[in-house]
Scaffold this motif. Structure first.
Motif, short mmCIF file in Angstrom:
data_model
loop_
_atom_site.label_atom_id
_atom_site.label_comp_id
_atom_site.label_asym_id
_atom_site.label_seq_id
_atom_site.Cartn_x
_atom_site.Cartn_y
_atom_site.Cartn_z
N ILE A 120 44.80 44.25 32.88
CA ILE A 120 43.59 45.02 32.60
C ILE A 120 43.84 46.49 32.92
O ILE A 120 44.32 46.82 34.01
N GLU A 121 43.52 47.36 31.96
CA GLU A 121 43.54 48.79 32.21
C GLU A 121 42.27 49.12 32.97
O GLU A 121 41.16 48.95 32.45
N ILE A 122 42.42 49.56 34.20
CA ILE A 122 41.29 49.74 35.12
C ILE A 122 40.41 50.90 34.67
O ILE A 122 40.90 52.01 34.45
N SER A 123 39.10 50.64 34.57
CA SER A 123 38.17 51.71 34.18
C SER A 123 37.40 52.25 35.38
O SER A 123 36.84 53.35 35.30
N ASN A 124 37.35 51.51 36.49
CA ASN A 124 36.62 51.96 37.66
C ASN A 124 37.47 51.70 38.91
O ASN A 124 37.30 50.67 39.58
N PRO A 125 38.39 52.62 39.24
CA PRO A 125 39.31 52.40 40.35
C PRO A 125 38.63 52.14 41.69
O PRO A 125 39.21 51.50 42.56
N SER A 126 37.41 52.61 41.87
CA SER A 126 36.72 52.41 43.16
C SER A 126 36.46 50.92 43.43
O SER A 126 36.29 50.51 44.58
N GLU A 127 36.47 50.08 42.38
CA GLU A 127 36.26 48.64 42.57
C GLU A 127 37.40 47.99 43.35
O GLU A 127 37.22 46.95 43.97
N ILE A 128 38.57 48.61 43.33
CA ILE A 128 39.72 48.06 44.06
C ILE A 128 39.38 47.95 45.55
O ILE A 128 39.73 46.98 46.21
N GLU A 129 38.65 48.94 46.06
CA GLU A 129 38.29 48.95 47.49
C GLU A 129 37.36 47.81 47.86
O GLU A 129 37.26 47.46 49.04
N GLU A 130 36.66 47.22 46.88
CA GLU A 130 35.74 46.12 47.14
C GLU A 130 36.45 44.78 47.25
O GLU A 130 35.87 43.79 47.67
N LEU A 131 37.74 44.74 46.85
CA LEU A 131 38.50 43.49 46.87
C LEU A 131 39.02 43.20 48.28
O LEU A 131 39.11 44.09 49.12
N LEU A 132 39.37 41.94 48.52
CA LEU A 132 39.82 41.51 49.84
C LEU A 132 41.34 41.71 49.98
O LEU A 132 42.09 41.53 49.03
N ASP A 133 41.76 42.02 51.20
CA ASP A 133 43.20 42.17 51.48
C ASP A 133 43.89 40.83 51.61
O ASP A 133 45.09 40.72 51.37
N GLU A 134 43.14 39.80 52.00
CA GLU A 134 43.69 38.45 52.14
C GLU A 134 42.83 37.47 51.38
O GLU A 134 41.61 37.66 51.25
#
Length: 116
Positions: free
Chosen positions: A98-112
């Motif tokens: 997926i070509e990311i359209s909203n990079p800030s969503e990455i921060e909402e994902l879990l590290d584990e």
């Protein structure tokens, strides 16, 4: 950088591209994968949209888009060999890029990955 969702999708972020699939734990829980309905290239998804469906000997499960963007590539190897997900879910068993359209969503994902 690998991140996870509460619903056991993983995301490997490389620049503005996210490689998406299901976690090894999720693949183990599903059992033998028999079919993957791949998403359509060019389709735009929002975080939380159904990305595709995976069928196994136990159940059919939806896979959700962990990040918003445009699908630019799918893993066509899964059409003929869906069992790749069981063998190597977090590498060769990826589902879509997926070509990311909203990079800030990455921060909402879990590290584990969360427990099942």
């Amino acid at each position: 950088m690998k991140k996870f969702t509460e619903t056991h999708e993983y995301v490997i972020v490389n620049g503005n591209i996210a490689v998406v699939g299901i976690s090894k734990k999720a693949a183990d829980e599903l059992g033998d994968v028999t079919y993957v309905e791949l998403p359509q290239i060019g389709r735009t998804v929002k975080k939380g949209d159904i990305l595709c469906t995976i069928e196994s000997v136990k159940a059919a499960e939806d896979v959700y888009a962990p990040i918003s963007g445009k699908i630019i590539e799918v893993n066509n190897d899964l059409e003929d060999s869906p069992e790749i997900i069981n063998e190597d879910a977090e590498d060769k068993g990826w589902i879509a890029k997926i070509e990311i359209s909203n990079p800030s969503e990455i921060e909402e994902l879990l590290d584990e990955e969360p427990e099942i």
